[in-house]
Design a protein around this motif. Structure first.
Motif, PDB file in Angstrom:
ATOM      1  N   TRP A 282       0.997  -1.203   0.196  1.00  0.00           N
ATOM      2  CA  TRP A 282      -0.072   0.150  -0.020  1.00  0.00           C
ATOM      3  C   TRP A 282       0.609   1.319  -0.348  1.00  0.00           C
ATOM      4  CZ3 TRP A 282      -0.062   3.820   3.832  1.00  0.00           C
ATOM      5  CH2 TRP A 282       0.359   3.263   4.964  1.00  0.00           C
ATOM      6  N   ASP A 283       2.270   1.361   0.484  1.00  0.00           N
ATOM      7  CA  ASP A 283       3.092   2.321   0.479  1.00  0.00           C
ATOM      8  C   ASP A 283       4.463   2.415  -0.070  1.00  0.00           C
ATOM      9  OD1 ASP A 283       4.259   0.924   2.588  1.00  0.00           O
ATOM     10  OD2 ASP A 283       4.052   1.557   4.126  1.00  0.00           O
ATOM     11  N   GLY A 284       4.007   0.781  -0.613  1.00  0.00           N
ATOM     12  CA  GLY A 284       5.518   0.873  -1.580  1.00  0.00           C
ATOM     13  C   GLY A 284       6.550   0.235  -0.941  1.00  0.00           C
ATOM     14  N   VAL A 285       6.369   0.043   0.613  1.00  0.00           N
ATOM     15  CA  VAL A 285       7.288  -0.503   1.300  1.00  0.00           C
ATOM     16  C   VAL A 285       6.167  -1.810   2.761  1.00  0.00           C
ATOM     17  CG1 VAL A 285       8.959  -0.590   3.807  1.00  0.00           C
ATOM     18  CG2 VAL A 285       8.763   0.773   1.860  1.00  0.00           C
ATOM     19  N   HIS A 286       5.059  -1.802   3.125  1.00  0.00           N
ATOM     20  CA  HIS A 286       4.193  -2.480   4.030  1.00  0.00           C
ATOM     21  C   HIS A 286       3.580  -3.506   2.918  1.00  0.00           C
ATOM     22  CE1 HIS A 286       6.471   0.504   6.474  1.00  0.00           C
ATOM     23  NE2 HIS A 286       6.813  -0.453   7.017  1.00  0.00           N
ATOM     24  N   PRO A 287       3.336  -4.562   2.578  1.00  0.00           N
ATOM     25  CA  PRO A 287       3.080  -5.614   2.448  1.00  0.00           C
ATOM     26  C   PRO A 287       1.400  -5.026   2.602  1.00  0.00           C
ATOM     27  CG  PRO A 287       4.063  -6.550   2.193  1.00  0.00           C
ATOM     28  CD  PRO A 287       4.650  -5.745   2.686  1.00  0.00           C
ATOM     29  N   LEU A 288       0.390  -5.583   1.785  1.00  0.00           N
ATOM     30  CA  LEU A 288      -0.746  -5.654   2.239  1.00  0.00           C
ATOM     31  C   LEU A 288      -1.216  -7.146   3.114  1.00  0.00           C
ATOM     32  CD1 LEU A 288      -2.761  -2.987   0.097  1.00  0.00           C
ATOM     33  CD2 LEU A 288      -3.531  -2.654   2.771  1.00  0.00           C
ATOM     34  N   PRO A 289      -2.569  -7.799   2.905  1.00  0.00           N
ATOM     35  CA  PRO A 289      -2.638  -8.596   2.935  1.00  0.00           C
ATOM     36  C   PRO A 289      -2.062 -10.321   2.324  1.00  0.00           C
ATOM     37  CG  PRO A 289      -4.761  -8.002   3.931  1.00  0.00           C
ATOM     38  CD  PRO A 289      -3.696  -6.809   3.726  1.00  0.00           C
ATOM     39  N   GLN A 290      -2.749  -9.704   0.716  1.00  0.00           N
ATOM     40  CA  GLN A 290      -1.859 -10.275  -0.375  1.00  0.00           C
ATOM     41  C   GLN A 290      -0.930 -10.309  -0.853  1.00  0.00           C
ATOM     42  OE1 GLN A 290      -4.659  -8.268  -0.253  1.00  0.00           O
ATOM     43  NE2 GLN A 290      -4.335  -6.518  -1.856  1.00  0.00           N
ATOM     44  N   GLY A 291      -0.060  -9.525   0.210  1.00  0.00           N
ATOM     45  CA  GLY A 291       0.973  -9.051  -0.445  1.00  0.00           C
ATOM     46  C   GLY A 291       2.100 -10.163   0.633  1.00  0.00           C
ATOM     47  N   HIS A 292       1.733 -10.233   1.512  1.00  0.00           N
ATOM     48  CA  HIS A 292       2.144 -11.675   2.373  1.00  0.00           C
ATOM     49  C   HIS A 292       1.671 -12.885   2.624  1.00  0.00           C
ATOM     50  CE1 HIS A 292       3.864  -8.787   5.631  1.00  0.00           C
ATOM     51  NE2 HIS A 292       2.978  -7.945   6.166  1.00  0.00           N
TER      52      HIS A 292
END
Length: 258
Positions: free
Chosen positions: A236-246
């Motif tokens: 969402w902010d270029g650094v911290h993944p959203l649930p789907q990123g995790h």
């Protein structure tokens, strides 16, 4: 080693017993929704009672509950939680133990400072590390401009050396730091972040070879994912993944670890 899908089918047929079958010749992958890979991982070869330790910064941390006896919150809600939940279902007889010791804001030097307490004393059988983006952010914001690459590598090697000295059979997993374009970087700043992240990725690649570690090319994984959906869908902010990123990290961790 069976695939997760074959294992679950065999388990169901056995009425709940742990039955390990072998994938049939020509077995085709399940349909993957959205075009993102990660369903066909094989179960990792882990000895019974293995202790899996995940280290890093806020991406790993995700508010894990600092109280190991609080079993509702002790793993947080990052990719660590997702990996633990999958392996807990797929390998219940292995009685695996999972530890999250990510610490929000940490750089590699801060990781080194707390390594004895938060890593060596936990006596892990598997050590997974994701670190580096805070080193880049601090270098840019402080006006220093550039992460001191030689020092960064020395700190990283120090923690790996200490861990291997404590456990010669330790299995190591190294994840590349990563970033994606986002408004937080401002005009022209993303290129600065990405350039330095790429430099740290090169070092991680060297370390993975030197320490015979599993190397997860996380930046490439997210770059490829942006061909399926926009960067902000994953991070969402270029650094911290959203649930789907995790979830994306978890799937690829399992595939590579297997």
């Amino acid at each position: 080693m069976p695939t997760r899908r074959v294992f679950i089918k065999a388990t169901a047929v056995a009425g709940g017993a742990l039955s390990f079958g072998t994938a049939a010749s020509g077995d085709q992958p399940d349909q993957v929704s959205g075009g993102v890979a990660g369903y066909q991982y094989r179960l990792p070869n882990l000895k019974k009672g293995s202790r899996l330790l995940f280290q890093g910064d806020s991406i790993t941390d995700m508010k894990w509950g600092r109280n190991q006896s609080d079993r509702n919150h002790y793993l947080g809600h990052s990719y660590v939680y997702l990996i633990a939940s999958r392996l807990g279902v797929d390998m219940p007889a292995a009685e695996l133990e999972f530890f999250n010791r990510g610490n929000s804001g940490n750089t590699v030097s801060q990781l080194r400072e707390r390594w004895q307490t938060d890593a060596i004393e936990l006596q892990p059988d598997v050590l997974s590390i994701l670190i580096g983006v805070n080193d880049v952010g601090r270098a840019i914001r402080s006006g220093q401009g550039q992460v001191p690459l030689e020092e960064w590598e020395q700190d990283y090697r120090a923690i790996l050396d200490a861990s291997r000295s404590a456990n010669a059979d330790l299995r190591i997993v190294l994840l590349d730091p990563f970033v994606l374009p986002a408004k937080r970087f401002g005009d022209g700043n993303y290129a600065k972040w990405r350039t330095q992240v790429d430099q740290l990725r090169e070092i991680v690649g060297v370390l993975a070879k030197d320490y015979e570690a599993v190397h997860i090319h996380t930046q490439q994984i997210f770059d490829d994912a942006t061909k399926v959906a926009a960067p902000e869908h994953w991070i969402w902010d270029g650094v911290h993944p959203l649930p789907q990123g995790h979830e994306l990290i978890a799937r690829n961790w399992l595939e590579k670890m297997s």
